[in-house]
Design a protein around this motif. Structure first.
Motif, PDB file in Angstrom:
ATOM      1  N   CYS A 203       0.845  -1.195   0.000  1.00  0.00           N
ATOM      2  CA  CYS A 203       0.000   0.000   0.000  1.00  0.00           C
ATOM      3  C   CYS A 203       0.880   1.245   0.000  1.00  0.00           C
ATOM      4  CB  CYS A 203      -0.884   0.026   1.248  1.00  0.00           C
ATOM      5  SG  CYS A 203      -1.986  -1.384   1.436  1.00  0.00           S
ATOM      6  N   ASP A 252      -5.098   1.704   1.162  1.00  0.00           N
ATOM      7  CA  ASP A 252      -5.306   0.333   0.687  1.00  0.00           C
ATOM      8  C   ASP A 252      -5.871   0.269  -0.727  1.00  0.00           C
ATOM      9  OD1 ASP A 252      -7.664   1.438   1.590  1.00  0.00           O
ATOM     10  OD2 ASP A 252      -8.406  -0.389   2.535  1.00  0.00           O
ATOM     11  N   LYS A 298     -15.269   7.957   6.462  1.00  0.00           N
ATOM     12  CA  LYS A 298     -15.322   6.500   6.382  1.00  0.00           C
ATOM     13  C   LYS A 298     -16.197   6.145   5.181  1.00  0.00           C
ATOM     14  CE  LYS A 298     -15.885   2.352   9.223  1.00  0.00           C
ATOM     15  NZ  LYS A 298     -16.353   1.825  10.524  1.00  0.00           N
ATOM     16  N   ARG A 300     -18.286   4.846   2.083  1.00  0.00           N
ATOM     17  CA  ARG A 300     -18.967   3.647   1.631  1.00  0.00           C
ATOM     18  C   ARG A 300     -19.449   3.953   0.224  1.00  0.00           C
ATOM     19  NH1 ARG A 300     -16.501   1.707   4.964  1.00  0.00           N
ATOM     20  NH2 ARG A 300     -17.129   0.537   6.818  1.00  0.00           N
ATOM     21  N   ALA A 335      -9.872  -5.359  -1.089  1.00  0.00           N
ATOM     22  CA  ALA A 335      -9.957  -4.234  -0.150  1.00  0.00           C
ATOM     23  C   ALA A 335     -11.209  -3.405  -0.402  1.00  0.00           C
ATOM     24  CB  ALA A 335      -8.710  -3.360  -0.280  1.00  0.00           C
ATOM     25  N   SER A 336     -11.567  -3.201  -1.674  1.00  0.00           N
ATOM     26  CA  SER A 336     -12.744  -2.391  -2.020  1.00  0.00           C
ATOM     27  C   SER A 336     -14.021  -3.002  -1.465  1.00  0.00           C
ATOM     28  CB  SER A 336     -12.847  -2.249  -3.546  1.00  0.00           C
ATOM     29  OG  SER A 336     -11.738  -1.565  -4.076  1.00  0.00           O
ATOM     30  N   GLU A 338     -14.235  -5.489   1.000  1.00  0.00           N
ATOM     31  CA  GLU A 338     -14.203  -5.723   2.442  1.00  0.00           C
ATOM     32  C   GLU A 338     -14.209  -4.435   3.255  1.00  0.00           C
ATOM     33  OE1 GLU A 338     -10.885  -8.236   3.304  1.00  0.00           O
ATOM     34  OE2 GLU A 338     -11.836 -10.036   2.456  1.00  0.00           O
ATOM     35  N   ASN A 339     -13.492  -3.426   2.784  1.00  0.00           N
ATOM     36  CA  ASN A 339     -13.319  -2.214   3.595  1.00  0.00           C
ATOM     37  C   ASN A 339     -14.257  -1.073   3.223  1.00  0.00           C
ATOM     38  OD1 ASN A 339     -11.222  -3.649   4.732  1.00  0.00           O
ATOM     39  ND2 ASN A 339      -9.643  -2.661   3.494  1.00  0.00           N
ATOM     40  N   TYR A 340     -14.825  -1.097   2.014  1.00  0.00           N
ATOM     41  CA  TYR A 340     -15.655   0.022   1.560  1.00  0.00           C
ATOM     42  C   TYR A 340     -17.033  -0.425   1.077  1.00  0.00           C
ATOM     43  CZ  TYR A 340     -11.075   2.174   1.714  1.00  0.00           C
ATOM     44  OH  TYR A 340      -9.846   2.613   2.132  1.00  0.00           O
ATOM     45  N   LYS A 341     -17.293  -1.735   1.154  1.00  0.00           N
ATOM     46  CA  LYS A 341     -18.588  -2.309   0.753  1.00  0.00           C
ATOM     47  C   LYS A 341     -18.920  -2.011  -0.702  1.00  0.00           C
ATOM     48  CE  LYS A 341     -18.714  -3.442   5.033  1.00  0.00           C
ATOM     49  NZ  LYS A 341     -18.159  -4.757   5.400  1.00  0.00           N
TER      50      LYS A 341
END
Length: 379
Positions: A203, A252, A298, A300, A335-336, A338-341
């Motif tokens: 990253c 990420d 954060k 989404r 990552a997209s 899992e971390n940003y839905k």
């Protein structure tokens, strides 16, 4: 003046405001148009803020009919375009018009201005450069654009062509369902790369943003140097772009591939900012800025966009190039989700004749969802 229609150059603050605001008047009924942040558009057009003007000049033209704004266009001459794409190439952009007659008159004004600066070819749209919003949307009007991509009425294609322009290059964007795993062949290629001790995918580190940006731009300038229309960014433009991108860069989602410790590839992915600004109607004040900051805190985002990726030129003919690219894609895809839905990815733009990138997009089972066309006309 023809039939109450007047074309005037924009020479003051009021004219520039009318030039920017006209996009709202002409596009507000289009459900897929996303209002840009007005402050960003004004900054793009301001020679005091945008370092593009250090090597280029632009004229803005506003059409009025009986005193009411009904169209706009820019005309620009870029020294770096002359050096890289050929002498005599002038460009245009920011086209908006209520009808074909207005568009015709706007083209005439822009072309006269270009001729007055010795240009022999008119090419566009570029608003203002290929790094901003290049191309006229000719396919894919049925869904909104992602961040840093344009949108226009389907009628414009016929108006541009009736003004004597012909298409010289198409730019594609590719749509991908990122909730699905990669095809088996791609998974095997990625797994093989993961076992290779010479390869490291990392990253970016935003605490060293300047250094990381320099690495990425170094790879980009090398990887894209032979691409049609490539204009190298100046140091001032790199700094300007970095300042604008930093708030929407997430560590990420931007990855660098190293081979034996040397950075050789990268992929930049951005949450689709258009999802966050669409309801702001272009205004950050009085409350828009707070909404945007909260959403970016954060994020989404349903859609992720990949505006830039590249592999150094010396590796591009090798199997390793594809392997590195697929590894970057897979790490960021995971990552997209899992971390940003996120659910959807958009890759591009990609030149129509960039067979390497197009084959890679097709290998991961993405499909063309928008086509943007660059036009040209002899003056």
């Amino acid at each position: 003046m023809v039939g109450g229609l007047t074309i005037r150059p924009v020479t003051d603050k009021a004219g520039r405001k009318a030039f920017v605001d006209l996009a709202w008047t002409l596009n507000k009924s289009d459900p897929n148009w996303v209002p840009p942040l007005k402050s960003e558009v004004h900054a793009l057009l301001d020679p005091r803020q945008n370092p593009w003007f250090e090597h280029a000049e632009a004229a803005l033209f506003l059409a009025t009919r009986d005193g009411v704004p009904v169209g706009r266009i820019s005309a620009q001459v870029d020294r770096l375009v002359q050096e890289t794409m050929g002498q005599g190439i002038g460009q245009w952009g920011f086209l908006d018009a209520v009808d074909a007659d207005v568009a015709t008159a706007l083209f005439a004004a822009a072309e006269d201005w270009l001729r007055g600066r010795g240009m022999t070819r008119s090419m566009g749209p570029f608003s203002l450069s290929i790094w901003d919003e290049p191309g006229l949307l000719v396919e894919g009007h049925d869904h909104p654009p992602t961040v840093m991509m344009g949108h226009n009425s389907p009628a414009y294609e016929a108006w541009v062509e009736s003004a004597g322009y012909r298409g010289v290059k198409d730019l594609f964007t590719y749509d991908l369902d990122i909730t699905q795993t990669m095809p088996p062949l791609v998974r095997r290629i990625v797994a093989s790369g993961e076992r290779n001790p010479q390869i490291r995918i990392r990253c970016v580190d935003k605490s060293r943003f300047g250094e990381e940006a320099a690495i990425i731009l170094g790879i980009l300038n090398d990887a894209w140097s032979d691409n049609w229309g490539f204009i190298p960014l100046t140091d001032a433009e790199i700094a300007y772009a970095g300042k604008k991108l930093k708030p929407i860069v997430f560590e990420d989602l931007v990855r660098i591939a190293e081979l034996d410790g040397e950075p050789v590839a990268f992929m930049m992915t951005l949450p689709d900012l258009n999802e966050f600004i669409r309801d702001l109607d272009g205004r950050l004040f009085p409350f828009g800025w707070a909404k945007l900051l909260w959403r970016l805190r954060k994020p989404r985002a349903r859609t992720m966009r990949v505006p830039l990726m590249g592999v150094v030129k010396r590796l591009q003919a090798s199997r390793l190039a594809g392997q590195l690219a697929f590894m970057l894609i897979e790490r960021i895809r995971v990552a997209s989700v899992e971390n940003y839905k996120a659910e959807r990815g958009e890759i591009g733009w990609i030149l129509e004749d960039n067979q390497g990138m197009r084959s890679m997009a097709e290998a991961i089972e993405s499909h063309v969802n928008k086509v943007y066309r660059i036009y040209e006309k002899a003056l």
